[in-house]
Design a protein around this motif. Structure first.
Motif, PDB file in Angstrom:
ATOM      1  N   MET A 659     -18.082 -49.538  -8.679  1.00  0.00           N
ATOM      2  CA  MET A 659     -17.108 -49.742  -9.746  1.00  0.00           C
ATOM      3  C   MET A 659     -17.762 -50.340 -10.980  1.00  0.00           C
ATOM      4  O   MET A 659     -17.449 -49.966 -12.120  1.00  0.00           O
ATOM      5  N   GLU A 660     -18.669 -51.273 -10.797  1.00  0.00           N
ATOM      6  CA  GLU A 660     -19.335 -51.900 -11.942  1.00  0.00           C
ATOM      7  C   GLU A 660     -20.164 -50.878 -12.704  1.00  0.00           C
ATOM      8  O   GLU A 660     -20.170 -50.857 -13.939  1.00  0.00           O
ATOM      9  N   GLN A 661     -20.843 -50.019 -11.971  1.00  0.00           N
ATOM     10  CA  GLN A 661     -21.625 -48.971 -12.613  1.00  0.00           C
ATOM     11  C   GLN A 661     -20.712 -47.988 -13.345  1.00  0.00           C
ATOM     12  O   GLN A 661     -21.016 -47.528 -14.450  1.00  0.00           O
ATOM     13  N   ALA A 662     -19.565 -47.669 -12.704  1.00  0.00           N
ATOM     14  CA  ALA A 662     -18.629 -46.738 -13.330  1.00  0.00           C
ATOM     15  C   ALA A 662     -18.034 -47.331 -14.599  1.00  0.00           C
ATOM     16  O   ALA A 662     -17.867 -46.635 -15.609  1.00  0.00           O
ATOM     17  N   CYS A 663     -17.683 -48.614 -14.580  1.00  0.00           N
ATOM     18  CA  CYS A 663     -17.144 -49.267 -15.777  1.00  0.00           C
ATOM     19  C   CYS A 663     -18.163 -49.246 -16.905  1.00  0.00           C
ATOM     20  O   CYS A 663     -17.823 -48.994 -18.074  1.00  0.00           O
ATOM     21  N   ALA A 664     -19.417 -49.522 -16.585  1.00  0.00           N
ATOM     22  CA  ALA A 664     -20.446 -49.551 -17.614  1.00  0.00           C
ATOM     23  C   ALA A 664     -20.678 -48.177 -18.222  1.00  0.00           C
ATOM     24  O   ALA A 664     -21.052 -48.061 -19.403  1.00  0.00           O
ATOM     25  N   ALA A 665     -20.485 -47.125 -17.422  1.00  0.00           N
ATOM     26  CA  ALA A 665     -20.699 -45.772 -17.922  1.00  0.00           C
ATOM     27  C   ALA A 665     -19.487 -45.220 -18.663  1.00  0.00           C
ATOM     28  O   ALA A 665     -19.581 -44.173 -19.304  1.00  0.00           O
ATOM     29  N   ALA A 666     -18.339 -45.899 -18.563  1.00  0.00           N
ATOM     30  CA  ALA A 666     -17.101 -45.395 -19.165  1.00  0.00           C
ATOM     31  C   ALA A 666     -16.877 -46.004 -20.543  1.00  0.00           C
ATOM     32  O   ALA A 666     -17.273 -47.137 -20.818  1.00  0.00           O
ATOM     33  N   ASP A 667     -16.232 -45.225 -21.390  1.00  0.00           N
ATOM     34  CA  ASP A 667     -15.785 -45.745 -22.682  1.00  0.00           C
ATOM     35  C   ASP A 667     -14.405 -46.374 -22.572  1.00  0.00           C
ATOM     36  O   ASP A 667     -14.099 -47.355 -23.244  1.00  0.00           O
ATOM     37  N   ILE A 668     -13.559 -45.796 -21.726  1.00  0.00           N
ATOM     38  CA  ILE A 668     -12.181 -46.267 -21.554  1.00  0.00           C
ATOM     39  C   ILE A 668     -11.914 -46.410 -20.064  1.00  0.00           C
ATOM     40  O   ILE A 668     -12.198 -45.492 -19.284  1.00  0.00           O
ATOM     41  N   VAL A 669     -11.385 -47.546 -19.669  1.00  0.00           N
ATOM     42  CA  VAL A 669     -10.963 -47.777 -18.290  1.00  0.00           C
ATOM     43  C   VAL A 669      -9.476 -48.125 -18.315  1.00  0.00           C
ATOM     44  O   VAL A 669      -9.053 -49.001 -19.094  1.00  0.00           O
ATOM     45  N   ALA A 670      -8.664 -47.442 -17.509  1.00  0.00           N
ATOM     46  CA  ALA A 670      -7.226 -47.709 -17.414  1.00  0.00           C
ATOM     47  C   ALA A 670      -6.889 -48.016 -15.963  1.00  0.00           C
ATOM     48  O   ALA A 670      -7.378 -47.342 -15.049  1.00  0.00           O
ATOM     49  N   SER A 671      -6.058 -49.040 -15.758  1.00  0.00           N
ATOM     50  CA  SER A 671      -5.714 -49.432 -14.399  1.00  0.00           C
ATOM     51  C   SER A 671      -4.400 -50.189 -14.404  1.00  0.00           C
ATOM     52  O   SER A 671      -4.057 -50.870 -15.386  1.00  0.00           O
ATOM     53  N   ASP A 672      -3.648 -50.058 -13.287  1.00  0.00           N
ATOM     54  CA  ASP A 672      -2.416 -50.821 -13.141  1.00  0.00           C
ATOM     55  C   ASP A 672      -2.669 -52.165 -12.473  1.00  0.00           C
ATOM     56  O   ASP A 672      -1.729 -52.881 -12.163  1.00  0.00           O
ATOM     57  N   ARG A 673      -3.923 -52.500 -12.221  1.00  0.00           N
ATOM     58  CA  ARG A 673      -4.287 -53.789 -11.643  1.00  0.00           C
ATOM     59  C   ARG A 673      -5.080 -54.601 -12.668  1.00  0.00           C
ATOM     60  O   ARG A 673      -5.526 -54.072 -13.686  1.00  0.00           O
ATOM     61  N   ARG A 674      -5.245 -55.884 -12.399  1.00  0.00           N
ATOM     62  CA  ARG A 674      -6.058 -56.741 -13.252  1.00  0.00           C
ATOM     63  C   ARG A 674      -7.517 -56.582 -12.826  1.00  0.00           C
ATOM     64  O   ARG A 674      -7.902 -56.978 -11.724  1.00  0.00           O
ATOM     65  N   LEU A 675      -8.329 -56.011 -13.688  1.00  0.00           N
ATOM     66  CA  LEU A 675      -9.724 -55.749 -13.357  1.00  0.00           C
ATOM     67  C   LEU A 675     -10.573 -56.997 -13.582  1.00  0.00           C
ATOM     68  O   LEU A 675     -10.304 -57.776 -14.514  1.00  0.00           O
ATOM     69  N   PRO A 676     -11.585 -57.205 -12.759  1.00  0.00           N
ATOM     70  CA  PRO A 676     -12.428 -58.398 -12.911  1.00  0.00           C
ATOM     71  C   PRO A 676     -13.261 -58.354 -14.187  1.00  0.00           C
ATOM     72  O   PRO A 676     -13.428 -57.298 -14.819  1.00  0.00           O
ATOM     73  N   ARG A 682     -17.356 -49.527 -22.482  1.00  0.00           N
ATOM     74  CA  ARG A 682     -17.972 -49.607 -23.802  1.00  0.00           C
ATOM     75  C   ARG A 682     -16.949 -49.791 -24.927  1.00  0.00           C
ATOM     76  O   ARG A 682     -17.292 -50.287 -25.993  1.00  0.00           O
ATOM     77  N   TRP A 683     -15.689 -49.375 -24.681  1.00  0.00           N
ATOM     78  CA  TRP A 683     -14.751 -49.413 -25.808  1.00  0.00           C
ATOM     79  C   TRP A 683     -13.437 -50.110 -25.475  1.00  0.00           C
ATOM     80  O   TRP A 683     -13.021 -51.000 -26.185  1.00  0.00           O
ATOM     81  N   LEU A 684     -12.739 -49.726 -24.404  1.00  0.00           N
ATOM     82  CA  LEU A 684     -11.401 -50.247 -24.138  1.00  0.00           C
ATOM     83  C   LEU A 684     -11.179 -50.420 -22.646  1.00  0.00           C
ATOM     84  O   LEU A 684     -11.453 -49.501 -21.859  1.00  0.00           O
ATOM     85  N   LYS A 685     -10.662 -51.590 -22.268  1.00  0.00           N
ATOM     86  CA  LYS A 685     -10.266 -51.857 -20.885  1.00  0.00           C
ATOM     87  C   LYS A 685      -8.762 -52.091 -20.866  1.00  0.00           C
ATOM     88  O   LYS A 685      -8.267 -53.179 -21.169  1.00  0.00           O
ATOM     89  N   ALA A 686      -8.016 -51.065 -20.515  1.00  0.00           N
ATOM     90  CA  ALA A 686      -6.549 -51.128 -20.496  1.00  0.00           C
ATOM     91  C   ALA A 686      -6.102 -51.426 -19.073  1.00  0.00           C
ATOM     92  O   ALA A 686      -5.618 -50.543 -18.349  1.00  0.00           O
ATOM     93  N   ASP A 687      -6.241 -52.680 -18.647  1.00  0.00           N
ATOM     94  CA  ASP A 687      -5.811 -53.079 -17.309  1.00  0.00           C
ATOM     95  C   ASP A 687      -4.506 -53.848 -17.407  1.00  0.00           C
ATOM     96  O   ASP A 687      -3.915 -53.983 -18.493  1.00  0.00           O
ATOM     97  N   ALA A 688      -4.034 -54.375 -16.275  1.00  0.00           N
ATOM     98  CA  ALA A 688      -2.747 -55.065 -16.247  1.00  0.00           C
ATOM     99  C   ALA A 688      -2.739 -56.273 -17.170  1.00  0.00           C
ATOM    100  O   ALA A 688      -1.708 -56.595 -17.767  1.00  0.00           O
ATOM    101  N   ALA A 689      -3.880 -56.952 -17.300  1.00  0.00           N
ATOM    102  CA  ALA A 689      -3.932 -58.128 -18.162  1.00  0.00           C
ATOM    103  C   ALA A 689      -3.673 -57.764 -19.615  1.00  0.00           C
ATOM    104  O   ALA A 689      -2.952 -58.467 -20.332  1.00  0.00           O
TER     105      ALA A 689
END
Length: 753
Positions: A659-676, A682-689
């Protein structure tokens, strides 16, 4: 030294006075034009009120609302003081004053509305008094509006504080006999705050619930128990019981499809209209027939007036001595009021009743039956008493329709073309059909921007469908249904029910056929508030003036249309709970993260992307997407940039190294949970927080930008301002996409499941 006085001298009176002369000439021409339009100036008072209400909804915060009021005062006071010698100053001052009153009224009404929402979802057992009952046979449920009386203790400790009104949906198998306004029941339900817009541009029920005083919605988890029956007596209780009984009687006399439409026409209860029929009416441009409004009131009041005039004229002595027109208008008004009360006295129906009563008053006073002044009076009454309705599509659609009709038929050339004259039956029929077709086209053109702004769609064949459907409803269906109900009192209504059923079957066939034609519906996913305001301002300018200057209204209409056509819809939508995500492919195809997305959410995300809901595909099937049971990764190409999207879709824990490698390779991450914190795209983390404070997101990739529900709601009372993050927190969670980021796109390895 001799002073220069030539034309080119710096102190030349000719040069110094040129701007003043131009200003004086312009002012004189403007005064001359306003003098020619003096009878139209009062029509702009309700427009000013509407503009003030719209400004309050549009502007984001109290400081902006105060600034608008100060600006209106700054325009009004000088105009009242220095504009006594002409019409310019007075016109500007009165318009600004009306705008200030509209803004102040809606601000005051929002402040005193008791719509405080439930802070979070709860499961509660409670007793409540029923305020309203809405049967929904098409959905096999009953919708109740309740006033909680007592709440059971919270198992986790403490008490559960429920809002003053809640809306509860009860499945039919869990409902009990005796559910009526005034009754007391006991229920257990999961309650949630009124939902905000799922994504920017979607329907925002939280605003509607705020003004209705509803602070929570939910669904019963167990059969409800009746504790005390409804008290006997009372006009409101009698009307509610009569409405429910009348709906049940109509449904028992007709097949399900025809019965649902017949009930909607008679009692305003649309709960028995199936989803397929509802979609057919909407796609064919006939949805207005299902909502009790001006058309239905006009039919009821007009039929009553004609019947009263004919019956009273049978008595010669009365016909010669009594004002029959005044008596008939009074009978029509009484029937209109009774019909409004029977159909639930909803705001759109009350608004139509006000307009009808104004028209009847004009008839009683010997005035023309329908003029722009009467329309403006009805609009002004609505702004003063129900300012919140201005922002809704019902107000806008109804007044746009009647305004366009009256404005069209007040034009001199339309009067000459369509006025009655001595001619053959064929020519008269052709003239009347041409008048209906032209009126239908003008109404469709007036309603299209409103339908696009609110519903992201516009019908193409509505004018042709309405030419048949409106006379069929007005002159066949409603009279036959009224006669059927009347003769049922003596057991002779069967023949009229047969006529009603056959006519309704024809109406449904028209709706389904027209709605299914190729190109019947055009989807326009994006219309900004500025473009909508520009088109509406231009349309009002065209409708309300009478001289050639009205043609200047075509300019803002054209600007709004160009802005709409040039707008690029969002590429990615993320709902406020993070569970649903939609990706819009370059060809317009819509891909959804979850294959089991509900119909409402599927339709919402698809329409905002410019497609029908049933055309959506799974994100798994999108080219460049790689999905597993827990997450999806997609590669999106927009212009000369490559974007990497990562979205989770299960509650299970994902291995940190992957998951850490995938987050680093992604520009946008979307999740219905609070991500650590170690998940750093690289650009946007759209998590529950993040979504807790921003609501749903609309993400554009061509020109990277993010629009949030919280930003569109601003600091209005129903907004997300009480959430964990302020609305502006999104700006700290993404950064501008640079050329260096783009270079790294091509050099990094892509993550795979």
């Amino acid at each position: 030294m001799t002073r220069q006085t030539g034309a080119g001298a710096p102190g030349s009176p000719r040069v110094a006075g040129a701007p003043a002369r131009l200003a004086a000439r312009f002012s004189a021409r403007l005064e001359k034009w306003l003098e020619a339009e003096r009878t139209q100036l009062p029509l702009w008072l309700p427009v000013g009120g509407v503009a003030g209400v719209a400004a309050w909804f549009w502007l984001p915060a109290p400081a902006a609302w105060q600034g608008f009021l100060l600006l209106a005062a700054a325009l009004a006071l000088p105009g009242l003081v220095f504009g006594r010698g002409g019409r310019i100053g007075r016109a500007v001052a009165l318009f600004a004053l009306a705008a200030a009153i509209g803004c102040g009224l809606i601000w005051w009404k929002a402040a005193r509305a008791d719509g405080a929402a439930l802070p979070h979802a709860v499961v509660a057992a409670f007793t409540a008094r029923i305020d309203r009952v809405e049967p929904l046979p098409a959905r096999a449920s009953v919708r109740l509006t309740l006033h909680p009386l007592m709440v059971a203790p919270d198992p986790r400790g403490g008490a559960i504080a429920l809002p003053g009104r809640i809306r509860l949906t009860v499945p039919l198998e869990d409902a009990v006999a005796g559910l009526a306004p005034g009754a007391t029941l006991a229920a257990r339900a999961r309650l949630v705050p009124p939902p905000s817009a799922a994504v920017p541009g979607a329907y925002d029920y939280a605003a509607v619930a705020w003004f209705a005083g509803i602070g929570a919605t939910g669904k019963a988890l167990a059969p409800v128990r009746l504790i005390a029956p409804a008290p006997a007596g009372g006009p409101s209780l009698w009307l509610a019981d009569a409405r429910i009984a009348l709906t049940a009687h109509i449904l028992s006399e007709l097949p399900p499809g025809e019965g649902g439409v017949a009930a909607a026409l008679a009692t305003g209860d649309m709960g028995a209209v199936t989803q397929d029929d509802n979609n057919a009416f909407r796609n064919s441009g006939l949805a207005h027939l299902l909502s009790v409004s001006g058309l239905h009131l006009t039919a009821a009041v007009g039929a009553t007036m004609v019947l009263a005039l004919r019956l009273l004229a049978l008595w010669p002595r009365l016909a010669l001595r009594a004002p029959l027109l005044l008596i008939a208008a009074g009978c029509g008004g009484v029937v209109g009021i009774a019909y409004t009360l029977l159909t639930g006295a909803e705001v759109p129906t009350v608004r139509s009743l006000v307009a009808a009563l104004v028209v009847l008053a004009g008839i009683a006073l010997g005035r023309e039956a329908m003029t722009l002044r009467l329309v403006a009076t009805g609009a002004l009454v609505c702004v003063l008493f129900w300012p919140e309705s201005v922002a809704g599509p019902s107000f806008q659609l109804s007044f746009a329709a009647i305004l366009s009709i009256v404005a069209l038929h007040e034009l001199p050339w339309t009067r000459r073309m369509f006025e009655k004259r001595e001619e053959g039956h064929v020519r008269r029929l052709l003239r009347e059909v041409a008048a209906l077709l032209l009126t239908g086209l003008v109404v469709e053109a007036a309603l299209a921007p409103i339908a696009i702004f609110h519903f992201h769609r516009a019908g193409l064949y509505g004018a042709a469908a309405n030419i048949v459907a409106i006379p069929l409803t007005t002159f066949v269906i409603m009279p036959a249904e009224a006669l059927a109900l009347l003769f049922d009192s003596v057991g002779l209504g069967a023949a009229f029910w047969w006529v009603t059923g056959r006519a309704l079957a024809l109406l449904l066939a028209i709706a389904h056929h027209v709605g299914s034609l190729p190109g019947a519906v055009t989807f326009v996913p994006t219309m900004s508030r500025l473009a909508f305001a520009s088109i509406m301002a231009g349309g009002l300018w065209l409708a309300l003036w009478r001289t050639r200057a009205r043609l200047f209204g075509l300019l803002p209409v054209a600007i709004g249309l160009v802005m709409t056509l040039a707008a690029h819809p969002a590429d990615i939508f993320v709902t406020g709970d993070g569970r649903h995500l939609a990706v819009r492919a370059p060809d317009g195809q819509v891909a959804l993260l979850r294959q089991r997305t509900g119909d409402y959410m599927r339709d919402t995300l698809s329409e905002l992307s410019g497609r029908e809901g049933d055309e959506a595909i799974a994100l798994d099937d999108l080219p460049g997407a790689r999905c597993g049971p827990d997450s999806c990764a997609a590669t999106l190409v927009r212009g000369d940039r490559i974007w990497h999207l990562l979205a989770t879709r299960s509650p299970y824990r994902i291995d940190r190294p992957a998951m850490e490698q995938a987050c680093a390779a992604a520009d946008i991450v979307a999740s219905d949970r609070r991500l650590p914190g170690w998940c750093r795209p690289r650009w946007l983390k759209a998590d529950a927080a993040l979504l807790a404070g921003t609501g749903g997101l609309a993400i554009s990739l061509v020109r990277p930008a993010v629009v949030t529900v919280a930003a569109m709601q601003g600091q209005h009372p129903w907004a997300l301002h009480a959430a964990a993050r302020p609305a502006g927190a999104i700006h700290g969670s993404y950064r501008r996409f640079s050329q260096a980021d783009e270079a790294r796109h091509h050099s990094r390895n892509r993550w795979r499941d």
